[in-house]
Write an enzyme that holds these catalytic residues in place. Structure first.
Site, PDB file in Angstrom:
ATOM      1  N   MET A  61     -11.616  -7.912  43.211  1.00  0.00           N
ATOM      2  CA  MET A  61     -10.292  -8.933  42.923  1.00  0.00           C
ATOM      3  C   MET A  61     -10.445 -10.054  42.353  1.00  0.00           C
ATOM      4  SD  MET A  61      -6.986  -7.968  45.377  1.00  0.00           S
ATOM      5  CE  MET A  61      -6.200  -9.272  43.994  1.00  0.00           C
ATOM      6  N   CYS A  62      -9.515 -11.012  41.902  1.00  0.00           N
ATOM      7  CA  CYS A  62      -9.339 -12.657  42.327  1.00  0.00           C
ATOM      8  C   CYS A  62      -7.813 -12.549  41.121  1.00  0.00           C
ATOM      9  CB  CYS A  62      -9.995 -13.249  41.219  1.00  0.00           C
ATOM     10  SG  CYS A  62     -10.120 -12.691  39.345  1.00  0.00           S
ATOM     11  N   ARG A  63      -7.284 -13.550  40.677  1.00  0.00           N
ATOM     12  CA  ARG A  63      -5.885 -13.619  39.659  1.00  0.00           C
ATOM     13  C   ARG A  63      -6.173 -12.837  38.649  1.00  0.00           C
ATOM     14  NH1 ARG A  63      -3.930 -16.888  35.449  1.00  0.00           N
ATOM     15  NH2 ARG A  63      -1.826 -17.573  36.821  1.00  0.00           N
ATOM     16  N   GLY A  65      -9.056 -10.800  37.195  1.00  0.00           N
ATOM     17  CA  GLY A  65     -10.175 -10.644  36.228  1.00  0.00           C
ATOM     18  C   GLY A  65     -11.115 -11.440  36.076  1.00  0.00           C
ATOM     19  N   ILE A  90      -4.982  -9.982  40.848  1.00  0.00           N
ATOM     20  CA  ILE A  90      -3.339  -9.479  40.620  1.00  0.00           C
ATOM     21  C   ILE A  90      -2.346  -9.471  40.335  1.00  0.00           C
ATOM     22  CG2 ILE A  90      -3.154 -12.180  42.080  1.00  0.00           C
ATOM     23  CD1 ILE A  90      -1.893 -10.881  45.075  1.00  0.00           C
TER      24      ILE A  90
END
Length: 104
Positions: A61-63, A65, A90
């Site tokens: 995951m990241c901010r 995708g 997220i």
């Protein structure tokens, strides 16, 4: 590339399913808000592959995708086959699961 929705991730967390969550954002982003995953910033993903499970599903995951998709492409080129990209990152988690989460 395999993907997983924030709803599916929440189900995995709630049911206690055995998987690894890897967060490829930067330290300051992780400190602001996180879902408890292993922090491995994207820039170091290929030098820290020993921290990534090969024997169970791994959700990256990241901010939003995008960085996690880049990380997955890099890791798959190294032979990883158990990776799932968190759709919307997220940001989607905050919008759909936990609106109290601080995002930027």
């Amino acid at each position: 590339m395999k993907e997983i929705s924030v709803q599916d991730l929440k189900q995995k967390l709630d049911s206690g399913e055995d998987f690894q969550l890897v967060d490829v954002r930067e330290d300051f982003e992780y400190e602001m808000s996180n879902l408890g995953g292993t922090l491995i910033p994207l820039g170091g993903i290929l030098i820290e592959t020993e921290k990534i499970a090969t024997d169970k599903p791994v959700v990256v995951m990241c901010r939003s995708g995008k960085r996690s998709a880049v990380a997955i492409m890099q890791l798959e080129s190294q032979g990883f086959v158990n990776l799932y990209n968190l759709q919307g990152g997220i940001t989607a988690w905050a919008q759909e699961i936990d609106p109290s989460l601080q995002v930027y």
